[in-house]
Design an enzyme around this catalytic site. Structure first.
Site, PDB file in Angstrom:
ATOM      1  N   ASP A   1     -49.320 200.345  38.598  1.00  0.00           N
ATOM      2  CA  ASP A   1     -50.187 200.657  37.477  1.00  0.00           C
ATOM      3  C   ASP A   1     -49.314 201.285  36.387  1.00  0.00           C
ATOM      4  O   ASP A   1     -48.230 201.811  36.681  1.00  0.00           O
ATOM      5  CB  ASP A   1     -51.270 201.641  37.949  1.00  0.00           C
ATOM      6  CG  ASP A   1     -52.211 202.058  36.842  1.00  0.00           C
ATOM      7  OD1 ASP A   1     -52.538 201.217  35.988  1.00  0.00           O
ATOM      8  OD2 ASP A   1     -52.624 203.234  36.835  1.00  0.00           O
ATOM      9  N   MET A   2     -49.760 201.244  35.141  1.00  0.00           N
ATOM     10  CA  MET A   2     -48.943 201.807  34.064  1.00  0.00           C
ATOM     11  C   MET A   2     -49.294 203.261  33.772  1.00  0.00           C
ATOM     12  O   MET A   2     -48.473 204.163  33.914  1.00  0.00           O
ATOM     13  CB  MET A   2     -49.089 200.980  32.785  1.00  0.00           C
ATOM     14  CG  MET A   2     -48.215 201.495  31.633  1.00  0.00           C
ATOM     15  SD  MET A   2     -48.286 200.466  30.137  1.00  0.00           S
ATOM     16  CE  MET A   2     -49.869 200.987  29.451  1.00  0.00           C
ATOM     17  N   ASP A   3     -50.551 203.502  33.380  1.00  0.00           N
ATOM     18  CA  ASP A   3     -50.950 204.841  32.955  1.00  0.00           C
ATOM     19  C   ASP A   3     -50.987 205.808  34.133  1.00  0.00           C
ATOM     20  O   ASP A   3     -51.679 205.590  35.125  1.00  0.00           O
ATOM     21  CB  ASP A   3     -52.330 204.793  32.289  1.00  0.00           C
ATOM     22  CG  ASP A   3     -52.282 204.087  30.945  1.00  0.00           C
ATOM     23  OD1 ASP A   3     -51.690 204.653  30.020  1.00  0.00           O
ATOM     24  OD2 ASP A   3     -52.819 202.972  30.827  1.00  0.00           O
TER      25      ASP A   3
END
Length: 215
Positions: free
Chosen positions: A9-11
């Site tokens: 995931d990024m955030d």
């Protein structure tokens, strides 16, 4: 059995953006759009366009969806362009996973233009075999499994051979519903989200490294 693909995931995982999003949502975006005080943690990990629909079903809205979306777009320019930092040791972690023969992907509910800001700012464009945004699919965002089922297809690895790294309740639920293993990552934001459904939980970059490389 070692995973063949690691999906990040990024955030809150690659960059420490969740702390800024929580603050911005609670202090600016939600008060200007929703009657009352909704709990921002309920929507962590969801696509911001779907957040409006989620809130509208449960609250009296004081802003239109177009206004709501515009407020997120404005905040994203500042958060990704100026405020976020890369997770400590993340580039080294990717290099070691690559050397270990893993396929690497970024899988986010954020739109591609937000992801691109992070990839360009931290020179990560060549770091992943595939970069996937939930906006690519005609399906539901996390906690539904759609985006992770799609990600497995795109990297050519069965869900059972994938491990997803997620910092939110919705993200962990999405990966597990898709048939993947999930590592919960506590990113030192002010939110204490429920990661109990994860197969393992890391409380620091060092612990995340140990879990992923020690599978």
């Amino acid at each position: 059995m070692q995973s063949k693909a690691v999906l990040f995931d990024m955030d809150g995982v690659i960059v420490n953006s969740e702390r800024y999003w929580v603050e911005t949502e609670q202090e600016e975006i939600l008060p200007s759009a929703v009657e009352g005080t909704p709990d921002a943690s309920e929507t962590t990990g969801m696509n911001f366009r779907e957040i409006y629909d989620y809130l509208e079903e449960r609250n009296e809205m004081t802003a239109s969806k177009d206004e709501f979306v515009a407020s997120y777009e404005e905040a994203a320019r500042d958060i990704y362009g100026e405020q976020v930092a890369l997770q400590e040791g993340f580039e080294e972690l990717l290099a070691d996973l690559r050397e270990d023969g893993r396929t690497l992907a970024l899988v986010s509910s954020s739109p591609h233009d937000w992801i691109d800001r992070v990839l360009d700012r931290f020179d990560l464009r060549e770091a992943f075999d595939r970069v996937i945004s939930a906006e690519e699919i005609d399906g539901k965002s996390k906690p539904e499994p759609d985006v992770y089922e799609y990600a497995a297809e795109q990297v050519g690895v069965g869900p059972e051979d994938c491990v997803a790294v997620e910092d939110s309740t919705n993200g962990v639920q999405s990966a597990k519903a898709a048939g993947m293993r999930a590592v919960g990552y506590r990113n030192q934001s002010d939110e204490e989200l429920d990661l109990s459904a994860a197969d393992a939980v890391a409380a620091s970059p060092a612990e995340l490294r140990e879990i992923l490389l020690g599978e």
